[in-house]
Design an enzyme around this catalytic site. Sequence first.
Site, mmCIF file in Angstrom:
data_model
loop_
_atom_site.group_PDB
_atom_site.id
_atom_site.type_symbol
_atom_site.label_atom_id
_atom_site.label_comp_id
_atom_site.label_asym_id
_atom_site.label_seq_id
_atom_site.Cartn_x
_atom_site.Cartn_y
_atom_site.Cartn_z
ATOM 1 N N GLU A 506 4.552 0.954 3.721
ATOM 2 C CA GLU A 506 5.313 2.195 3.526
ATOM 3 C C GLU A 506 5.296 3.083 4.769
ATOM 4 O OE1 GLU A 506 3.976 4.239 0.013
ATOM 5 O OE2 GLU A 506 4.636 2.635 -1.308
ATOM 6 N N GLU A 599 3.792 -3.517 -4.442
ATOM 7 C CA GLU A 599 3.150 -2.522 -5.314
ATOM 8 C C GLU A 599 4.041 -2.318 -6.521
ATOM 9 O OE1 GLU A 599 1.654 1.155 -3.597
ATOM 10 O OE2 GLU A 599 1.166 0.093 -1.736
HETATM 11 C C1 GAL Z 1 1.898 3.915 -2.714
HETATM 12 C C2 GAL Z 1 1.007 3.646 -1.511
HETATM 13 C C3 GAL Z 1 -0.395 3.378 -1.940
HETATM 14 C C4 GAL Z 1 -0.838 4.419 -2.893
HETATM 15 C C5 GAL Z 1 0.039 4.431 -4.083
HETATM 16 C C6 GAL Z 1 -0.452 5.481 -5.078
HETATM 17 O O1 GAL Z 1 3.057 4.556 -2.358
HETATM 18 O O2 GAL Z 1 1.483 2.563 -0.767
HETATM 19 O O3 GAL Z 1 -1.240 3.358 -0.819
HETATM 20 O O4 GAL Z 1 -0.796 5.637 -2.255
HETATM 21 O O5 GAL Z 1 1.344 4.736 -3.665
HETATM 22 O O6 GAL Z 1 0.135 5.382 -6.281
#
Ligand code: GAL
Length: 908
Positions: A506, A599
Amino acid sequence: MFSLRKLAYQAFGLIQFGVLLLIYAEPRPVHALTVKIPPRDARQTGRERININSDWRFWRSESNPDGIIYDHRPDLVGLDDAAVLKPWILPSGNDFINNPADRHQRPNGSSLGDDISFTQDSFDDGDWEAIKLPHDWAAQGPFYTEEDPIVGGGMGRLPVHGVGWYRRKLTVSSSDKNKSIYLEIDGAMSYAMIWLNGHLVGGWPYGYNSFRLNLTPYLEPGDDNQLAIRLDNPTDSARWYPGGGIYRSVWLTKVESTHVAQWGTYIVTRDVSDESATIDLVVEIENSGQRSQEIEVVTKLHVFDSTTGRAGTKVAQFPSHTAVVSARGKNAVDASVIIKSPQVWGPPPTQKPNLYVATTTLYADGKPIDTYETQFGIRTLDFNPNKGLVVNGESVRIQGVNEHHDLGALGAAFNVRAAERKLETLRELGVNAIRMSHNPPASELLELTDRLGFLVIDEIFDSWELNKTASDFHLIFPDWHEPDLRAFVRRDRNHASIIAWSFGNEVSEQHTDKAGAALALSLHKIVQQEDPTRPTTASMNFAKPDMPFGRSMDILSINYQGSGMWDTPNYSNLAGIRTQPLYPDFHEAFPDKMILSSETASTLSTRGTFFFPVDATNTGAPINETSGGNSTLAQVSAYELYTAGFGSPPDKVWTQQDKNPYVAGEFVWTGFDYIGEPTPYYSARSSYSGIIDLAGFKKERYYLYQSRWLPDVKMAHIIPHWNWPARVGEVTPVHVFSAADEAELFVNGKSQGRIQKEEYQYRFRWDEVIYKPGELRVVTYKDGQKWTEDRVRTTGKPVELRLTADRKTINGDGDDLSFITVQVVDKRGDVVPTADNSITFSVDGPGAIVATDNGNPADMVAFPSLERRAFSGLALAIFRGIEGSSGDVTVRAKANGLPVARIKLQVR
Ligand code: GAL
């Protein structure tokens, strides 16, 4: 010459498909994975690798104590006159910079800072703390509980910041006289600078990479060599808890002046079939001596026995090669061998993680002068844009989780057993893949994933040139991204478990269109040069299919966008870019690239905690005072429907994955809770996103994921608990997580209806249940046949503490651990789900409780405390034996009004 080009089979080129030997086993939860803990010291012909984790002295200062800095930094104020040591540190990365013109010259003369008293032998460190590595200076706490602390919730409210000094003596004997002696540091957080006998040797700023320094020029024979290591940790270096200190192992490696170079072997396997596989090997040899040497390289291949950690049956020998290595130079040989009937490496339960070990011996004048072992696996990988991941010819859906590097109450200090326990819990959940978010893990963790057969995405950066926090990696990106990237790949590229390299998460460069994409492409190229056999990726939460960013990587890692963000009515009041589920658009724009979700979810919850009313949809709801959250308690409801603003509950994620079956699978954010980033309550210390809490206890969501990932496991799990004295007569929804397709719920024997899961439904829910104390029982069915049941009863009050240990016999090596769970139970033996008794631990015998926890993100009692409140009926105590000791141990747990509970352990 050493040429990776020879090995430059196209990116997935080796990814050939053979008919493969697959070993089928019943999918079932696997407990007790116990693999042999990686050996400590290794002594082989010509090479000694000595663990030097013991006998350190440590001291830390919250402000600059010595007038030196690596470089100016936003958090270092009032240090304009400080000595800047960067010019002396940069050369430590030279081996990882390709263009000779870009390598750094060490400035002439002695360095600034050589006169610092802490680096001198004469300095008396007798009153510094005696410690053993791995060490995390911050994990002991205390937690900052004030409103605006120096280290806030994002970094775990723990004292990670400041300058830490570590000192230790090193011994070299007269027989080491002509040897090359290296210091190998597996991880030091952060800005490490190393002095030996008052000379600045070098350093490495990025805290997550492993590095090596040549101590030879500064060593004297004897036991009085003074090593001094300075670390400097910024207050605002990360979005999570980084830990502070030398938090991984440190080694002294002694070799003859001509030896296998650092991470100097590279093994690639190709042409894999049932009958045979070709193994290509490159051995890089380094000669730090004064005269050129002719070296013969002999490498034998053995089966690697993961349980003993030793070489087994010999399977082949590479043809031997000879290379001339010039004085102070390097050279490389490559060789190939075909082996018969390869036993491939693949993820359980359908495949087995078979490994091999290559033992390389260097000979000079017919005498062996170095021995070097490389573990590896043979497997084919196809990153198929339509079928997803294919391992050894079998489609394997990625059932993955993200993991940060901390180990809960142990902090960031790496511990093999604690890491293995995490993997055991994940395997029982049905996890087959881990994304190392967002940094390279300890090497030992990759040894475990190799041996246990987890698929790994190894990741290195959360930021590039543009920052996310004031003092994150962007400060050193210009000087260090190349050395860090090359060191990362070279250290890890023989690990069978690693399937892909991620060079970013990200990053803000997603927003800079062509410039960001060009930078991404340059990072992709560096990774490709170091390992052309695995695909690269970088996770995208913003870049869209029509933007150039995705073109700079081999496979597409999408964060959250696949299942849609802020796109359902519950989220319409939140700020955020409303994004429809984007899998189809990415697939259309990149028909040749495999897509995975690096994610998903960011579903948030606190184990065993439920708030009402319950959201009526399965597409999720953001958290506020009337929807899933309670900011006074800093807790989130475990109906597993509440998410971060951009998140989705598992149900919504799976709907989109099932509608788009070309998606290779997902990595849930996260497997375990981690220290820091306690969204949505930054007054707390640890996250809410785990499927498993910080103590390692399963949240309700565990069973939801297990029902999808291990659908053959006969399991049904009812939520909530049934202790609601204040809710008699009120609507109290009941949800059941199970892989069954039909279920009937009974309240005190009275049916609440038998329901079927519809398409894209992943849970059973009865939303109109009226609470009455007593018993909830669910009977589930699959294909019309009765399948399994679950039952939850209103409990009585606590009458007893029940202690269980994950392992009752542990090694007395000073590292091994026993994890002891305390359950607060009523007179029928049921865990009292609301119990929060304060428990005090004590130990008789050779060891100690080193940390306690309960999985409550808002518990601000320091981890080492021997007094810990139970949380939702459970608490954890972590026991460690004293190094070199053995004997019987009794651990006692005491809570007011309850009998003392005991458990017996053995250290041996
Ligand atoms: C994402 C990020 C992670 C963490 C997560 C939290 O955007 O890549 O490192 O921050 O959100 O929910």
